[in-house]
Design a protein around this motif. Structure first.
Motif, mmCIF file in Angstrom:
data_model
loop_
_atom_site.group_PDB
_atom_site.id
_atom_site.type_symbol
_atom_site.label_atom_id
_atom_site.label_comp_id
_atom_site.label_asym_id
_atom_site.label_seq_id
_atom_site.Cartn_x
_atom_site.Cartn_y
_atom_site.Cartn_z
ATOM 1 N N THR A 175 62.659 35.472 55.873
ATOM 2 C CA THR A 175 61.609 35.944 56.766
ATOM 3 C C THR A 175 60.260 35.378 56.338
ATOM 4 O O THR A 175 60.101 34.853 55.230
ATOM 5 N N HIS A 176 59.309 35.518 57.195
ATOM 6 C CA HIS A 176 57.972 35.003 56.905
ATOM 7 C C HIS A 176 57.295 35.809 55.807
ATOM 8 O O HIS A 176 56.538 35.267 55.000
ATOM 9 N N LEU A 177 57.549 37.111 55.770
ATOM 10 C CA LEU A 177 56.912 37.957 54.749
ATOM 11 C C LEU A 177 57.527 37.776 53.366
ATOM 12 O O LEU A 177 56.897 38.098 52.364
ATOM 13 N N ALA A 178 58.719 37.272 53.281
ATOM 14 C CA ALA A 178 59.377 37.078 51.988
ATOM 15 C C ALA A 178 58.670 36.009 51.168
ATOM 16 O O ALA A 178 58.784 35.986 49.945
ATOM 17 N N LYS A 179 57.932 35.136 51.810
ATOM 18 C CA LYS A 179 57.223 34.071 51.117
ATOM 19 C C LYS A 179 55.956 34.577 50.440
ATOM 20 O O LYS A 179 55.376 33.892 49.602
ATOM 21 N N LEU A 180 55.479 35.784 50.803
ATOM 22 C CA LEU A 180 54.212 36.316 50.289
ATOM 23 C C LEU A 180 54.438 37.183 49.061
ATOM 24 O O LEU A 180 55.485 37.791 48.897
ATOM 25 N N THR A 181 53.417 37.235 48.210
ATOM 26 C CA THR A 181 53.466 38.084 47.025
ATOM 27 C C THR A 181 52.664 39.347 47.305
ATOM 28 O O THR A 181 51.450 39.289 47.513
ATOM 29 N N PHE A 182 53.305 40.514 47.304
ATOM 30 C CA PHE A 182 52.658 41.780 47.591
ATOM 31 C C PHE A 182 52.368 42.524 46.309
ATOM 32 O O PHE A 182 53.166 42.504 45.365
ATOM 33 N N LYS A 183 51.209 43.206 46.247
ATOM 34 C CA LYS A 183 50.822 44.034 45.111
ATOM 35 C C LYS A 183 50.070 45.246 45.622
ATOM 36 O O LYS A 183 49.440 45.199 46.685
ATOM 37 N N THR A 184 50.074 46.311 44.857
ATOM 38 C CA THR A 184 49.285 47.494 45.177
ATOM 39 C C THR A 184 48.016 47.426 44.343
ATOM 40 O O THR A 184 48.076 47.259 43.123
ATOM 41 N N VAL A 185 46.872 47.563 45.001
ATOM 42 C CA VAL A 185 45.599 47.423 44.306
ATOM 43 C C VAL A 185 44.624 48.464 44.843
ATOM 44 O O VAL A 185 44.659 48.817 46.022
ATOM 45 N N ASP A 186 43.796 48.974 43.974
ATOM 46 C CA ASP A 186 42.698 49.842 44.373
ATOM 47 C C ASP A 186 41.429 49.022 44.326
ATOM 48 O O ASP A 186 41.136 48.379 43.305
ATOM 49 N N ARG A 187 40.678 49.047 45.390
ATOM 50 C CA ARG A 187 39.439 48.273 45.450
ATOM 51 C C ARG A 187 38.395 48.935 44.559
ATOM 52 O O ARG A 187 38.086 50.111 44.707
ATOM 53 N N SER A 188 37.822 48.170 43.651
ATOM 54 C CA SER A 188 36.894 48.747 42.684
ATOM 55 C C SER A 188 35.475 48.218 42.838
ATOM 56 O O SER A 188 34.714 48.211 41.886
ATOM 57 N N SER A 189 35.139 47.777 44.020
ATOM 58 C CA SER A 189 33.801 47.226 44.223
ATOM 59 C C SER A 189 32.850 48.287 44.771
ATOM 60 O O SER A 189 32.022 48.009 45.618
ATOM 61 N N LYS A 190 32.985 49.509 44.287
ATOM 62 C CA LYS A 190 32.102 50.575 44.741
ATOM 63 C C LYS A 190 30.702 50.317 44.216
ATOM 64 O O LYS A 190 30.512 49.944 43.064
ATOM 65 N N ARG A 191 29.747 50.560 45.077
ATOM 66 C CA ARG A 191 28.356 50.313 44.724
ATOM 67 C C ARG A 191 27.728 51.607 44.243
ATOM 68 O O ARG A 191 27.967 52.669 44.811
#
Length: 154
Positions: free
Chosen positions: A2-18
């Motif tokens: 599938t097309h999505l199998a080529k992608l690398t998925f990760k869980t991330v929390d965005r830490s660019s809080k100002r």
């Protein structure tokens, strides 16, 4: 495959809080810079106007973006034979020294010096506590609620 199998998925929390204090300080500095432009226009006996975009419905019933000019209200005004300069955060006046809400000067030319002093104080972080105090939401009480809470506490 599938097309999505080529992608690398990760869980991330965005830490660019100002930091909210820095954000408030930057907002005040932007307002003071705009007030310097308002002062320059006032010296030339003109209104300082800025372009803004708003949505309106045209004759055919479609919603379209329209450019409109709006006048920026000055934070200084003439009264008592001189000029009062106030520092504002949004629609609220800041008590810059903790108790008083305005600076009095004799002429319109001296307003620029007060705006520069406010600008330098804001950039140095001297107005952070005053901004925080003004930025906090005040609870809205109904007219009879103040009496009811006073009677309940007694």
């Amino acid at each position: 495959m599938t097309h999505l199998a080529k992608l690398t998925f990760k869980t991330v929390d965005r830490s660019s809080k100002r930091d909210p204090i820095i954000a408030r300080r930057d907002k005040l500095i932007a307002g003071l810079k705009e007030q310097k432009l308002v002062h320059t226009a006032a010296l030339n006996k003109q209104d300082h106007r800025v372009e803004r975009h708003k949505w309106m419905t045209n004759d055919m019933g479609e919603r379209v973006a329209v450019k409109a000019m709006r006048t920026v209200r000055p934070w200084f005004f003439a009264q008592d034979g001189g000029w009062y300069v106030q520092c504002r955060y949004g629609a609220r006046v800041i008590a810059a020294d903790g108790t008083n809400n305005a600076v009095f000067v004799k002429s319109l030319d001296e307003v620029a010096g007060v705006l520069d002093a406010f600008l330098n104080a804001a950039a140095a972080g001297e107005l952070d506590t005053a901004i925080t105090r003004v930025a906090e939401r005040q609870p809205r009480l109904k007219p009879g609620a103040a009496k009811a809470s006073a009677n309940a506490n007694a």
